[in-house]
Scaffold this motif. Structure first.
Motif, PDB file in Angstrom:
ATOM      1  N   GLN A   1       0.885  -0.994   0.046  1.00  0.00           N
ATOM      2  CA  GLN A   1      -0.008   0.015   0.111  1.00  0.00           C
ATOM      3  C   GLN A   1       0.916   1.139   0.040  1.00  0.00           C
ATOM      4  OE1 GLN A   1      -3.681   0.559   2.326  1.00  0.00           O
ATOM      5  NE2 GLN A   1      -2.523   1.997   3.596  1.00  0.00           N
ATOM      6  N   VAL A   2       0.363   2.150  -0.783  1.00  0.00           N
ATOM      7  CA  VAL A   2       1.128   3.364  -0.912  1.00  0.00           C
ATOM      8  C   VAL A   2       0.211   4.593  -0.645  1.00  0.00           C
ATOM      9  CG1 VAL A   2       2.671   4.910  -2.576  1.00  0.00           C
ATOM     10  CG2 VAL A   2       2.884   2.567  -2.358  1.00  0.00           C
ATOM     11  N   VAL A   3       0.637   5.582  -0.030  1.00  0.00           N
ATOM     12  CA  VAL A   3      -0.180   6.814   0.197  1.00  0.00           C
ATOM     13  C   VAL A   3       0.275   7.674  -0.956  1.00  0.00           C
ATOM     14  CG1 VAL A   3      -0.676   8.847   1.715  1.00  0.00           C
ATOM     15  CG2 VAL A   3      -0.439   6.544   2.688  1.00  0.00           C
ATOM     16  N   VAL A   4      -0.751   7.846  -1.759  1.00  0.00           N
ATOM     17  CA  VAL A   4      -0.556   8.746  -2.908  1.00  0.00           C
ATOM     18  C   VAL A   4      -0.333  10.321  -2.874  1.00  0.00           C
ATOM     19  CG1 VAL A   4      -1.066   9.419  -5.242  1.00  0.00           C
ATOM     20  CG2 VAL A   4      -1.332   7.070  -4.295  1.00  0.00           C
ATOM     21  N   ARG A   5      -1.482  10.801  -1.941  1.00  0.00           N
ATOM     22  CA  ARG A   5      -1.567  12.164  -1.633  1.00  0.00           C
ATOM     23  C   ARG A   5      -2.782  12.133  -0.601  1.00  0.00           C
ATOM     24  NH1 ARG A   5      -5.737  14.451  -4.746  1.00  0.00           N
ATOM     25  NH2 ARG A   5      -4.883  16.395  -4.660  1.00  0.00           N
ATOM     26  N   PHE A   6      -2.871  13.355  -0.006  1.00  0.00           N
ATOM     27  CA  PHE A   6      -4.032  13.778   0.793  1.00  0.00           C
ATOM     28  C   PHE A   6      -4.933  15.148   0.122  1.00  0.00           C
ATOM     29  CE2 PHE A   6      -1.212  11.944   4.149  1.00  0.00           C
ATOM     30  CZ  PHE A   6      -2.293  11.255   4.680  1.00  0.00           C
ATOM     31  N   VAL A   7      -6.124  14.656  -0.017  1.00  0.00           N
ATOM     32  CA  VAL A   7      -7.157  15.908  -0.516  1.00  0.00           C
ATOM     33  C   VAL A   7      -7.302  16.836   0.627  1.00  0.00           C
ATOM     34  CG1 VAL A   7      -9.244  16.201  -1.801  1.00  0.00           C
ATOM     35  CG2 VAL A   7      -7.852  14.130  -2.187  1.00  0.00           C
ATOM     36  N   THR A   8      -7.478  18.228   0.266  1.00  0.00           N
ATOM     37  CA  THR A   8      -7.699  19.063   1.350  1.00  0.00           C
ATOM     38  C   THR A   8      -9.150  19.799   0.718  1.00  0.00           C
ATOM     39  OG1 THR A   8      -6.217  20.568   0.152  1.00  0.00           O
ATOM     40  CG2 THR A   8      -5.712  19.200   2.095  1.00  0.00           C
ATOM     41  N   PRO A   9      -9.803  20.558   1.458  1.00  0.00           N
ATOM     42  CA  PRO A   9     -10.977  21.243   1.123  1.00  0.00           C
ATOM     43  C   PRO A   9     -10.634  22.068  -0.190  1.00  0.00           C
ATOM     44  CG  PRO A   9     -10.885  21.323   3.402  1.00  0.00           C
ATOM     45  CD  PRO A   9      -9.544  20.685   3.017  1.00  0.00           C
ATOM     46  N   GLY A  10     -11.563  22.310  -1.157  1.00  0.00           N
ATOM     47  CA  GLY A  10     -11.442  22.927  -2.287  1.00  0.00           C
ATOM     48  C   GLY A  10     -10.765  22.386  -3.399  1.00  0.00           C
ATOM     49  N   GLU A  11     -10.440  21.119  -3.167  1.00  0.00           N
ATOM     50  CA  GLU A  11      -9.688  20.382  -4.363  1.00  0.00           C
ATOM     51  C   GLU A  11     -10.771  19.595  -5.299  1.00  0.00           C
ATOM     52  OE1 GLU A  11      -5.938  18.354  -4.217  1.00  0.00           O
ATOM     53  OE2 GLU A  11      -5.831  19.066  -1.897  1.00  0.00           O
ATOM     54  N   LEU A  12     -10.589  19.482  -6.539  1.00  0.00           N
ATOM     55  CA  LEU A  12     -11.280  18.726  -7.364  1.00  0.00           C
ATOM     56  C   LEU A  12     -10.367  17.038  -7.239  1.00  0.00           C
ATOM     57  CD1 LEU A  12     -13.342  18.467 -10.069  1.00  0.00           C
ATOM     58  CD2 LEU A  12     -11.271  19.308 -11.355  1.00  0.00           C
ATOM     59  N   PHE A  13     -11.295  16.154  -7.362  1.00  0.00           N
ATOM     60  CA  PHE A  13     -10.620  14.828  -7.094  1.00  0.00           C
ATOM     61  C   PHE A  13     -11.631  13.845  -7.760  1.00  0.00           C
ATOM     62  CE2 PHE A  13     -13.042  14.927  -3.272  1.00  0.00           C
ATOM     63  CZ  PHE A  13     -13.715  13.529  -3.289  1.00  0.00           C
ATOM     64  N   GLY A  14     -10.974  12.527  -8.237  1.00  0.00           N
ATOM     65  CA  GLY A  14     -11.799  11.661  -8.709  1.00  0.00           C
ATOM     66  C   GLY A  14     -12.053  11.884 -10.042  1.00  0.00           C
ATOM     67  N   ILE A  15     -11.438  12.562 -10.640  1.00  0.00           N
ATOM     68  CA  ILE A  15     -11.639  12.831 -12.058  1.00  0.00           C
ATOM     69  C   ILE A  15     -11.082  11.902 -13.060  1.00  0.00           C
ATOM     70  CG2 ILE A  15     -12.115  15.440 -11.934  1.00  0.00           C
ATOM     71  CD1 ILE A  15      -9.123  16.001 -12.386  1.00  0.00           C
ATOM     72  N   ALA A  16     -11.503  10.534 -12.916  1.00  0.00           N
ATOM     73  CA  ALA A  16     -10.827   9.457 -13.862  1.00  0.00           C
ATOM     74  C   ALA A  16     -10.916   9.877 -15.264  1.00  0.00           C
ATOM     75  CB  ALA A  16     -11.422   8.225 -13.379  1.00  0.00           C
ATOM     76  N   MET A  17     -12.221  10.386 -15.749  1.00  0.00           N
ATOM     77  CA  MET A  17     -12.843  10.527 -16.699  1.00  0.00           C
ATOM     78  C   MET A  17     -11.744  11.498 -17.769  1.00  0.00           C
ATOM     79  SD  MET A  17     -16.563  10.518 -17.476  1.00  0.00           S
ATOM     80  CE  MET A  17     -16.515  10.269 -19.168  1.00  0.00           C
ATOM     81  N   ALA A  18     -11.180  12.674 -16.972  1.00  0.00           N
ATOM     82  CA  ALA A  18     -10.125  13.635 -17.471  1.00  0.00           C
ATOM     83  C   ALA A  18      -8.892  12.800 -17.808  1.00  0.00           C
ATOM     84  CB  ALA A  18     -10.003  14.594 -16.382  1.00  0.00           C
ATOM     85  N   MET A  19      -8.598  11.565 -17.319  1.00  0.00           N
ATOM     86  CA  MET A  19      -7.382  10.859 -17.776  1.00  0.00           C
ATOM     87  C   MET A  19      -7.689   9.951 -18.484  1.00  0.00           C
ATOM     88  SD  MET A  19      -5.478  11.063 -13.975  1.00  0.00           S
ATOM     89  CE  MET A  19      -6.994  10.347 -12.818  1.00  0.00           C
ATOM     90  N   ALA A  20      -8.804   9.612 -19.231  1.00  0.00           N
ATOM     91  CA  ALA A  20      -9.341   8.693 -20.031  1.00  0.00           C
ATOM     92  C   ALA A  20      -9.411   7.332 -19.497  1.00  0.00           C
ATOM     93  CB  ALA A  20      -8.367   8.743 -21.268  1.00  0.00           C
ATOM     94  N   ARG A  21      -9.691   7.235 -18.037  1.00  0.00           N
ATOM     95  CA  ARG A  21     -10.068   6.125 -17.402  1.00  0.00           C
ATOM     96  C   ARG A  21     -11.408   5.756 -17.186  1.00  0.00           C
ATOM     97  NH1 ARG A  21      -5.850   3.617 -14.332  1.00  0.00           N
ATOM     98  NH2 ARG A  21      -7.492   2.828 -13.386  1.00  0.00           N
ATOM     99  N   THR A  22     -11.761   4.467 -17.154  1.00  0.00           N
ATOM    100  CA  THR A  22     -13.244   4.405 -16.724  1.00  0.00           C
ATOM    101  C   THR A  22     -13.256   3.820 -15.162  1.00  0.00           C
ATOM    102  OG1 THR A  22     -12.900   2.113 -17.640  1.00  0.00           O
ATOM    103  CG2 THR A  22     -13.830   3.447 -19.151  1.00  0.00           C
TER     104      THR A  22
END
Length: 232
Positions: free
Chosen positions: A70-91
């Motif tokens: 398991q790797v901690v990739v990052r932390f999300v803080t208030p105001g951030e856009l996340f989970g934008i898989a479609m913007a990376m051409a992922r399903t």
């Protein structure tokens, strides 16, 4: 979303350059969802059904490698856009996002994404900038793990977290969400034992103070000098 005050989101990076009326139109397609501490917002390899903006709280983004690490990739803080898989051409989602404290996010269905960015070009531009910034951060971490001694990697990680979510107090800059030594180890490609040894040494020097799920940088300048010290 008639119950959401537009002023709460108008200054978020996602909406930079978007006209107020257009912000209202985009918000109408979202819903506000609460995620209790420990809840998964989405999981790795799950169908990317939605994308999000965090309004309140903090999230840990984790990825499990093919060999089970398991790797901690990052932390999300208030105001951030996340989970934008479609913007990376992922399903599917490339990682898992979990609430480290009670959190609230705006949620849009992924099927709305192509239509929204076509109608609101500023939204597409802002998303590209977000993805580019995270790619830059990822490249920086790869270089650090490949070339730097572990002590410098840990120093850089703490300084980034303090910049991202630091809160000034009497004792220094506290990372303003629960974070463990194991989290730091997973972020820096090392072991819990090594991180514990480093932080204990820094505590003796007055650089940091760490406790259960809590890290405070007591001397940011000295920690920065340590992080940027030329490798001998």
């Amino acid at each position: 979303m008639p119950s959401l005050d537009k002023s709460l989101v108008a200054d978020l990076p996602m909406f930079a350059g978007v006209a107020p009326d257009d912000v209202n139109e985009i918000l109408k397609e979202a819903q506000s969802i609460r995620y209790p501490k420990g809840a998964h917002v989405f999981q790795q390899d799950e169908e990317a059904h939605s994308f999000f903006v965090l309004l309140h709280g903090h999230l840990r983004v984790m990825k499990v490698t093919p060999d089970g690490q398991q790797v901690v990739v990052r932390f999300v803080t208030p105001g951030e856009l996340f989970g934008i898989a479609m913007a990376m051409a992922r399903t599917t989602y490339p990682a898992t996002a979990m609430a480290v404290v009670d959190s609230v996010a705006l949620v849009w269905r992924s099927v709305a994404w192509p239509r929204l960015i076509a109608k609101h070009p500023s939204l597409a531009v802002n998303t590209i900038q977000t993805v580019g910034s995270r790619l830059h951060d990822a490249h920086t971490r790869v270089v650090e793990i490949s070339t730097q001694q572990v002590e410098k990697r840990v120093a850089h990680a703490l300084l980034r977290l303090a910049q991202q979510a630091g809160r000034k107090g009497e004792d220094g800059i506290q990372i303003d969400f629960p974070i463990s030594r194991q989290d730091v180890a997973e972020m820096t490609g090392t072991t819990l034992h090594t991180v514990s040894r480093i932080l204990s040494g820094w505590e003796d020097q007055g650089l940091v103070e760490s406790g259960r799920q809590k890290i405070t940088i007591r001397n940011p300048h000295k920690l920065f000098m340590l992080a940027e010290r030329p490798t001998e």
